[in-house]
Design an enzyme around this catalytic site. Structure first.
Site, mmCIF file in Angstrom:
data_model
loop_
_atom_site.group_PDB
_atom_site.id
_atom_site.type_symbol
_atom_site.label_atom_id
_atom_site.label_comp_id
_atom_site.label_asym_id
_atom_site.label_seq_id
_atom_site.Cartn_x
_atom_site.Cartn_y
_atom_site.Cartn_z
ATOM 1 N N ASP A 35 62.531 24.167 66.801
ATOM 2 C CA ASP A 35 63.435 25.205 67.300
ATOM 3 C C ASP A 35 64.522 25.528 66.273
ATOM 4 O O ASP A 35 64.908 24.672 65.485
ATOM 5 C CB ASP A 35 64.067 24.735 68.622
ATOM 6 N N ASN A 83 57.121 32.309 75.461
ATOM 7 C CA ASN A 83 57.485 33.068 74.256
ATOM 8 C C ASN A 83 56.931 34.501 74.261
ATOM 9 O O ASN A 83 57.351 35.332 73.441
ATOM 10 C CB ASN A 83 57.063 32.332 72.977
HETATM 11 C C1 IPE Z 1 60.532 26.236 72.540
HETATM 12 O O1 IPE Z 1 61.526 26.952 71.883
HETATM 13 C C2 IPE Z 1 59.183 26.756 72.160
HETATM 14 C C3 IPE Z 1 58.787 26.534 70.771
HETATM 15 C C4 IPE Z 1 59.437 25.855 69.882
HETATM 16 C C5 IPE Z 1 57.525 27.107 70.408
HETATM 17 P P1 IPE Z 1 62.244 28.198 72.583
HETATM 18 O O2 IPE Z 1 63.260 28.667 71.616
HETATM 19 O O3 IPE Z 1 61.235 29.164 73.038
HETATM 20 O O4 IPE Z 1 62.911 27.509 73.853
HETATM 21 P P2 IPE Z 1 64.122 27.982 74.770
HETATM 22 O O5 IPE Z 1 63.873 29.411 75.120
HETATM 23 O O6 IPE Z 1 65.357 27.821 73.966
HETATM 24 O O7 IPE Z 1 64.074 27.051 75.926
HETATM 25 C C1 IPE Z 2 61.420 28.356 67.227
HETATM 26 O O1 IPE Z 2 62.533 29.030 66.727
HETATM 27 C C2 IPE Z 2 60.126 29.077 66.912
HETATM 28 C C3 IPE Z 2 59.425 29.632 68.088
HETATM 29 C C4 IPE Z 2 59.788 29.498 69.333
HETATM 30 C C5 IPE Z 2 58.203 30.369 67.798
HETATM 31 P P1 IPE Z 2 63.238 30.158 67.570
HETATM 32 O O2 IPE Z 2 62.598 31.461 67.254
HETATM 33 O O3 IPE Z 2 63.254 29.788 69.010
HETATM 34 O O4 IPE Z 2 64.691 30.128 66.968
HETATM 35 P P2 IPE Z 2 66.059 30.286 67.754
HETATM 36 O O5 IPE Z 2 66.044 29.289 68.876
HETATM 37 O O6 IPE Z 2 66.103 31.699 68.263
HETATM 38 O O7 IPE Z 2 67.107 30.007 66.740
HETATM 39 MG MG MG Z 3 64.559 28.800 70.166
#
Ligand code: IPE
Ligand code: IPE
Ligand code: MG
Length: 259
Positions: A35, A83
């Site tokens: 994340d 997602n």
């Molecule tokens: C969790 O991250 C999913 C992945 C890393 C693929 P998100 O960024 O989607 O999670 P939330 O929305 O903060 O819970």
């Molecule tokens: C995790 O990084 C990658 C995926 C969920 C695909 P994020 O895209 O959630 O990054 P933040 O949380 O917005 O910084």
């Molecule tokens: Mg995220």
């Protein structure tokens, strides 16, 4: 496993296990919620997708270190069932990125004896990506190295419901006695069937939640949450997570052994 791997199929620089780590007490299976890609990009004034691109490099680095250090399995959360709620452009970029990276990296994965699998509901993924996934899975299925699981359109609740449905269908067909359903037969219906549960869960970027990841399998995992953003997750950050893990006492509901 990785020692043998290191002698038979070396890549250019095999990283030795840091002396601070006890090789006998490494986690067998590490899971990671990757994340913070978007925040990493924003900090640099870049579009979010550049964070995803940098995140791929971080994943490659982490996989290689885990393999070199003798960890048996790495399971990474790449795309959740939630997602799809992101802007269409970002979703499309991610799907294209997964496909491109898979094409580019497959040879290296084969050479390094990585066994790759994709966990999740793969049906809604773009056709091209699904083909690459099938090819990579098949071509690496017999590999003897690290098990690398990429959770793609993965959701813990989706996985549990699917398992329940599959067992129910067998009961309805008369081939399964409901009394025979136990934890082992339930776990055998999950995407992770055959894989030991993760010993350690790492989540980057400081969020303190599971976000629907491996709800069944993480029942007794040790949790390591770091503020490091995923693209910045490097050798030092992994070492830190493993040292944290080795400092834990795992009791599994029992009591601490007498000193
Ligand atoms: C969790 O991250 C999913 C992945 C890393 C693929 P998100 O960024 O989607 O999670 P939330 O929305 O903060 O819970
Ligand atoms: C995790 O990084 C990658 C995926 C969920 C695909 P994020 O895209 O959630 O990054 P933040 O949380 O917005 O910084
Ligand atoms: Mg995220």
């Amino acid at each position: 496993m990785s020692r043998a791997l290191a002698t038979t199929t070396p890549h250019s620089h095999v990283s030795p296990l840091p002396a601070a780590l006890d090789p006998a007490r490494l986690p067998t299976h590490v899971a990671v919620i990757m994340d913070g890609n978007g925040r990493w990009a924003r900090q640099r004034g870049l579009p979010r997708v550049m964070g995803h691109r940098a995140g791929v490099e971080s994943l490659k680095r982490t996989l290689r270190l885990c393999s070199d250090w003798g960890i048996g399995a790495l399971t990474a959360y790449a795309f959740s069932t939630e997602n799809w709620n992101r802007p269409g452009e970002e979703v499309s970029f991610l799907m294209a990125l997964f496909e491109k990276v898979l094409v580019r990296e497959l040879e290296g994965l084969e050479r390094e004896q990585v066994r790759i699998r994709f966990l999740g509901d793969l049906e809604p993924l773009p056709e091209g990506l699904r083909q690459r996934i099938a090819e990579a899975t098949e071509r690496t299925a017999g590999n003897s190295g690290i098990h690398f699981n990429v959770c793609t359109n993965y959701g813990g609740r989706n996985e549990l419901v699917r398992a329940a449905r599959q067992l129910a269908q067998r009961v309805a067909a008369g081939t399964l006695d409901p009394e025979a359903i136990d934890e082992a037969s339930f776990a055998a219906e999950l995407h992770t069937a055959g894989e030991a549960d993760p010993d350690l869960l790492i989540r980057t970027s400081g969020e303190q939640r599971l976000s629907n990841f491996l709800l069944w399998q993480l029942a007794y995992a040790e949790l390591h949450i770091t503020d490091v953003l995923w693209p910045d997750f490097d050798q030092e950050a992994l070492l830190h997570a493993l040292l944290d893990y080795q400092g834990r006492q795992r009791r599994f509901g029992g009591v601490a052994p007498a000193a």
